[in-house]
Design a protein around this motif. Structure first.
Motif, PDB file in Angstrom:
ATOM      1  N   MET A 113      -3.642   1.699   6.050  1.00 28.73           N
ATOM      2  CA  MET A 113      -2.578   2.643   6.377  1.00 28.73           C
ATOM      3  C   MET A 113      -3.166   3.761   7.213  1.00 28.73           C
ATOM      4  O   MET A 113      -4.149   4.384   6.843  1.00 28.73           O
ATOM      5  CB  MET A 113      -1.970   3.205   5.092  1.00 28.73           C
ATOM      6  CG  MET A 113      -0.881   4.238   5.331  1.00 28.73           C
ATOM      7  SD  MET A 113      -0.037   4.669   3.802  1.00 28.73           S
ATOM      8  CE  MET A 113      -1.369   5.403   2.899  1.00 28.73           C
TER       9      MET A 113
ATOM     10  N   GLN B   6     -10.270   6.592   5.814  1.00 33.76           N
ATOM     11  CA  GLN B   6      -8.956   7.044   6.243  1.00 33.76           C
ATOM     12  C   GLN B   6      -9.068   8.341   7.034  1.00 33.76           C
ATOM     13  O   GLN B   6      -8.407   8.535   8.049  1.00 33.76           O
ATOM     14  CB  GLN B   6      -8.045   7.260   5.031  1.00 33.76           C
ATOM     15  CG  GLN B   6      -7.629   5.953   4.364  1.00 33.76           C
ATOM     16  CD  GLN B   6      -6.801   6.217   3.133  1.00 33.76           C
ATOM     17  OE1 GLN B   6      -6.964   7.227   2.475  1.00 33.76           O
ATOM     18  NE2 GLN B   6      -5.921   5.294   2.821  1.00 33.76           N
TER      19      GLN B   6
ATOM     20  N   LYS C 273       0.802  -7.099   2.983  1.00 30.71           N
ATOM     21  CA  LYS C 273       0.551  -6.332   4.197  1.00 30.71           C
ATOM     22  C   LYS C 273       1.253  -6.942   5.405  1.00 30.71           C
ATOM     23  O   LYS C 273       1.689  -6.223   6.308  1.00 30.71           O
ATOM     24  CB  LYS C 273      -0.954  -6.240   4.444  1.00 30.71           C
ATOM     25  CG  LYS C 273      -1.703  -5.433   3.390  1.00 30.71           C
ATOM     26  CD  LYS C 273      -3.179  -5.342   3.725  1.00 30.71           C
ATOM     27  CE  LYS C 273      -3.922  -4.528   2.664  1.00 30.71           C
ATOM     28  NZ  LYS C 273      -5.377  -4.428   2.954  1.00 30.71           N
TER      29      LYS C 273
ATOM     30  N   GLN D 103       3.930  -4.915   7.935  1.00 36.25           N
ATOM     31  CA  GLN D 103       3.656  -4.863   9.367  1.00 36.25           C
ATOM     32  C   GLN D 103       4.778  -5.499  10.173  1.00 36.25           C
ATOM     33  O   GLN D 103       5.104  -5.046  11.276  1.00 36.25           O
ATOM     34  CB  GLN D 103       2.319  -5.539   9.679  1.00 36.25           C
ATOM     35  CG  GLN D 103       1.106  -4.685   9.335  1.00 36.25           C
ATOM     36  CD  GLN D 103       1.173  -3.308   9.978  1.00 36.25           C
ATOM     37  OE1 GLN D 103       1.042  -2.296   9.295  1.00 36.25           O
ATOM     38  NE2 GLN D 103       1.359  -3.250  11.284  1.00 36.25           N
TER      39      GLN D 103
ATOM     40  N   THR E 207       7.605   1.764  -5.887  1.00 42.11           N
ATOM     41  CA  THR E 207       6.155   1.966  -5.895  1.00 42.11           C
ATOM     42  C   THR E 207       5.638   1.815  -7.315  1.00 42.11           C
ATOM     43  O   THR E 207       6.089   2.527  -8.223  1.00 42.11           O
ATOM     44  CB  THR E 207       5.788   3.357  -5.356  1.00 42.11           C
ATOM     45  OG1 THR E 207       6.302   3.494  -4.025  1.00 42.11           O
ATOM     46  CG2 THR E 207       4.277   3.546  -5.329  1.00 42.11           C
TER      47      THR E 207
ATOM     48  N   HIS F  82      -0.459   1.295  -2.597  1.00 45.18           N
ATOM     49  CA  HIS F  82       0.092   2.500  -1.992  1.00 45.18           C
ATOM     50  C   HIS F  82       1.586   2.327  -1.716  1.00 45.18           C
ATOM     51  O   HIS F  82       2.081   1.218  -1.534  1.00 45.18           O
ATOM     52  CB  HIS F  82      -0.648   2.820  -0.698  1.00 45.18           C
ATOM     53  CG  HIS F  82      -2.107   3.066  -0.874  1.00 45.18           C
ATOM     54  ND1 HIS F  82      -2.593   4.215  -1.455  1.00 45.18           N
ATOM     55  CD2 HIS F  82      -3.191   2.309  -0.564  1.00 45.18           C
ATOM     56  CE1 HIS F  82      -3.909   4.169  -1.490  1.00 45.18           C
ATOM     57  NE2 HIS F  82      -4.298   3.024  -0.962  1.00 45.18           N
TER      58      HIS F  82
ATOM     59  N   LEU G 257       4.858   1.824  -0.034  1.00 47.95           N
ATOM     60  CA  LEU G 257       5.275   1.263   1.245  1.00 47.95           C
ATOM     61  C   LEU G 257       6.263   2.179   1.951  1.00 47.95           C
ATOM     62  O   LEU G 257       6.346   2.186   3.182  1.00 47.95           O
ATOM     63  CB  LEU G 257       5.883  -0.125   1.038  1.00 47.95           C
ATOM     64  CG  LEU G 257       4.959  -1.171   0.407  1.00 47.95           C
ATOM     65  CD1 LEU G 257       5.651  -2.525   0.340  1.00 47.95           C
ATOM     66  CD2 LEU G 257       3.647  -1.278   1.167  1.00 47.95           C
TER      67      LEU G 257
ATOM     68  N   GLN H 245       4.048   4.489   3.736  1.00 46.70           N
ATOM     69  CA  GLN H 245       3.376   3.788   4.827  1.00 46.70           C
ATOM     70  C   GLN H 245       4.286   3.655   6.045  1.00 46.70           C
ATOM     71  O   GLN H 245       3.852   3.856   7.182  1.00 46.70           O
ATOM     72  CB  GLN H 245       2.917   2.404   4.364  1.00 46.70           C
ATOM     73  CG  GLN H 245       2.072   1.674   5.400  1.00 46.70           C
ATOM     74  CD  GLN H 245       1.465   0.394   4.867  1.00 46.70           C
ATOM     75  OE1 GLN H 245       1.402   0.194   3.652  1.00 46.70           O
ATOM     76  NE2 GLN H 245       1.023  -0.463   5.759  1.00 46.70           N
TER      77      GLN H 245
ATOM     78  N   GLU I  21       3.193   5.382   9.583  1.00 47.70           N
ATOM     79  CA  GLU I  21       2.887   4.518  10.724  1.00 47.70           C
ATOM     80  C   GLU I  21       3.889   4.698  11.864  1.00 47.70           C
ATOM     81  O   GLU I  21       3.541   4.545  13.034  1.00 47.70           O
ATOM     82  CB  GLU I  21       2.832   3.056  10.285  1.00 47.70           C
ATOM     83  CG  GLU I  21       1.644   2.746   9.382  1.00 47.70           C
ATOM     84  CD  GLU I  21       1.271   1.286   9.405  1.00 47.70           C
ATOM     85  OE1 GLU I  21       1.696   0.562  10.327  1.00 47.70           O
ATOM     86  OE2 GLU I  21       0.543   0.872   8.492  1.00 47.70           O
TER      87      GLU I  21
ATOM     88  N   THR J 127       5.147  13.382   6.246  1.00 50.65           N
ATOM     89  CA  THR J 127       3.950  12.574   6.506  1.00 50.65           C
ATOM     90  C   THR J 127       2.657  13.153   5.964  1.00 50.65           C
ATOM     91  O   THR J 127       1.603  12.538   6.115  1.00 50.65           O
ATOM     92  CB  THR J 127       3.765  12.380   8.033  1.00 50.65           C
ATOM     93  OG1 THR J 127       3.603  13.656   8.667  1.00 50.65           O
ATOM     94  CG2 THR J 127       4.961  11.660   8.639  1.00 50.65           C
TER      95      THR J 127
END
Length: 392
Positions: free
Chosen positions: A1, A24, A103, A107, A126, A134, A136, A139, A143, A175
Motif C-alpha cells: 500500500m 512504507q 491483493k 488492484q 476490516t 490492512h 481496503l 487502501q 492509492e 489519507t
C-alpha cells in the motif's frame, strides 16, 4: 500500500520503525507532492462535472464495488431503481471483500476506478484480529488520493428524531492522521502508533471545505481539533485552516475542540454548517451526525480526489448481522447514487429518484425497521419504483 505523506520528520521516524513500516516511509520520497490549488481552478474531480471518463453512446460506465455484509443487496437496489428510471449508466462490477486478503482484487478495483473515473461502493469490512490485514477502504483512498471524505447529515421529512432541522456537512481529511497505519511494538507490551499530519494535506482539505461552502451557499466552516493536547499535529491542522479561512472573507470561520464538539452535536446540532477535521475525528463526527438524523441507513457520502470520485454511504457500517435478511435500509446507498448522477450531469434522473425516495419515506410512509417502519428492503424499493412510474 502506497502511503502518500512526506517531510523530513516523517522520514526520520522511519528509522525507528519495523522494516515493513520503514519501507512504507521510504516509498514516500517517490510520491508525487500534492499540488496546492489556485483560486478558481478545478481543484478536484468534483469540479469537473459532466461525465465519467468511460462514456460510450451517451451512456456512462461506473465502477461498482458492492462490498461486504448488506452491500450486495444495496447495490442490487441501486441497479433496480436505475433500470426502472432508464438511467444511462452501466456498472462495471468488481467483487472485493475485506474479509479475505486478495491483493489482485483490490488492484483490479483501483485500475477500474482509474479507467472510469467514478465509482459507487459499499463498505468493505476490516478484520480486527489480523495485524497484517490492512483496511481496503483506506487502501483505496490512499492509492487514488481521495483526500476528502464528505458526509451529508440532513434531517429527512417523515423521519422523527430528537433534533429537527439538522443540515451538517462533515468533511474529513481522508489519507493521513491516525489512519496512516504506522504502528509497531518496540518491546512486548508497548505499542507506538504514529499520527501523521502535514501542512500540504491540511491546507488542501481546508480549501476543499471552504470551496464547498462557497459553491453551495453555506455560511460557516468549523474546524475540529484537539490542539490543546496535540499541539504540534492538531496545532498544524488548525493553523492551516485559519490561514485558508482568510482567503474567504464571506464565510464565517470558527474552531472547536473535538470533545466539546461531540457534546454540542448531540445538544444543539443546528449550530453547525460545514465541518472540517482530521481523519479519525471525521469518522467519529460523521457517525454521530448520522445518528442525529436517523442512523447509518440514511446518510449519503463520497470520497473526492483531484482525478477520481467514489460515492458510498456516509456511515461506514457493513451490516454483516443484517446481510441477506431483506431488512437493510437502502436510502443512504440510493442517495449516494443520486449524488453520483449529479456529478455525471444527469440532473433530471437524480431529481426524479431523490423525489421518489423522499416521498416514499415522508408521504407514503413506507419505512424500514431502522426508521420505525415495517417495510422490507424490497418493499421500500418497490415503493420507490412505483412512484417513479406514477411521476413519469
Amino acid at each position: 500500500m502506497a502511503l502518500l505523506f512526506r517531510g523530513s520528520t516523517v522520514l526520520g521516524l522511519a528509522k525507528r520503525l519495523t522494516p515493513s513500516a520503514a519501507c512504507q516511509c521510504g516509498r514516500a520520497r517517490a510520491a508525487v507532492r500534492p499540488r496546492l490549488f489556485s483560486s478558481g481552478a478545478a481543484a478536484t474531480a468534483d469540479d469537473q462535472q459532466g461525465g465519467s471518463q468511460s462514456m460510450y453512446g451517451g451512456r456512462h460506465t461506473v465502477t461498482l464495488i458492492p462490498g461486504d455484509g448488506i452491500g450486495p443487496e444495496l447495490a442490487a437496489c441501486v441497479k433496480k431503481v436505475f433500470r426502472h428510471a432508464n438511467v444511462p449508466v452501466d456498472f462495471e462490477d468488481i467483487v472485493v471483500s475485506g474479509l479475505i486478503s486478495d491483493k489482485a482484487a483490490i488492484q483490479e478495483a483501483v485500475t477500474a476506478i482509474k479507467r472510469n473515473g467514478v465509482g459507487l461502493k459499499g463498505v468493505l469490512r476490516t478484520k480486527l484480529d489480523d495485524v497484517d490485514h490492512h483496511s481496503l477502504n483506506v487502501q483505496l483512498r490512499v492509492e487514488l488520493d481521495l483526500f476528502a471524505n464528505l458526509v451529508l447529515c440532513k434531517s429527512i421529512p417523515g423521519v422523527k428524531t430528537r433534533h429537527e432541522n439538522v443540515d451538517i456537512v462533515v468533511i474529513r481529511e481522508n489519507t493521513e492522521g491516525e489512519y496512516s497505519g504506522l504502528e509497531h511494538e518496540g518491546v512486548p507490551g508497548i505499542v507506538e502508533s504514529l499520527k501523521i499530519i502535514t501542512r500540504v494535506k491540511s491546507q488542501r482539505v481546508a480549501k476543499y471545505a471552504f470551496d464547498y461552502a462557497t459553491k453551495y451557499g453555506r455560511k460557516k466552516v468549523t474546524a475540529i481539533h484537539k490542539a490543546n493536547i496535540m499541539k504540534l499535529s492538531d496545532g498544524l491542522f488548525l493553523r492551516e485552516c485559519e490561514k485558508v479561512s482568510q482567503l474567504y472573507p464571506n464565510i464565517e470561520f470558527n474552531s472547536m475542540i473535538i470533545d466539546n464538539c461531540c457534546m454540542q452535536l448531540v445538544s444543539k446540532p443546528q449550530q453547525f454548517d460545514v465541518m472540517v477535521m482530521p481523519n479519525l475525528y471525521g469518522n467519529i463526527v460523521s457517525n454521530i451526525g448520522a445518528g442525529l438524523v436517523g442512523g447509518a441507513g440514511v446518510c449519503p457520502g463520497k470520497n473526492v480526489g483531484r482525478e477520481y470520485v467514489i460515492f458510498e454511504q456516509g456511515a461506514r457500517h457493513a451490516g454483516l448481522d443484517l446481510a441477506f435478511q431483506n431488512v437493510a435500509n437502502p436510502t443512504a446507498m440510493l442517495l449516494s447514487a443520486t449524488a453520483m448522477l449529479r456529478h455525471l450531469g444527469l440532473l433530471s434522473y437524480a431529481e426524479a429518484i431523490e423525489t421518489a425516495i423522499y416521498d416514499t419515506i415522508g408521504k407514503a410512509k413506507v419505512r424500514t425497521r431502522d426508521l420505525k417502519g415495517e417495510a422490507t428492503t424490497s418493499d421500500f424499493v418497490q415503493a420507490i419504483t412505483s412512484r417513479l412510474s406514477t411521476d413519469t
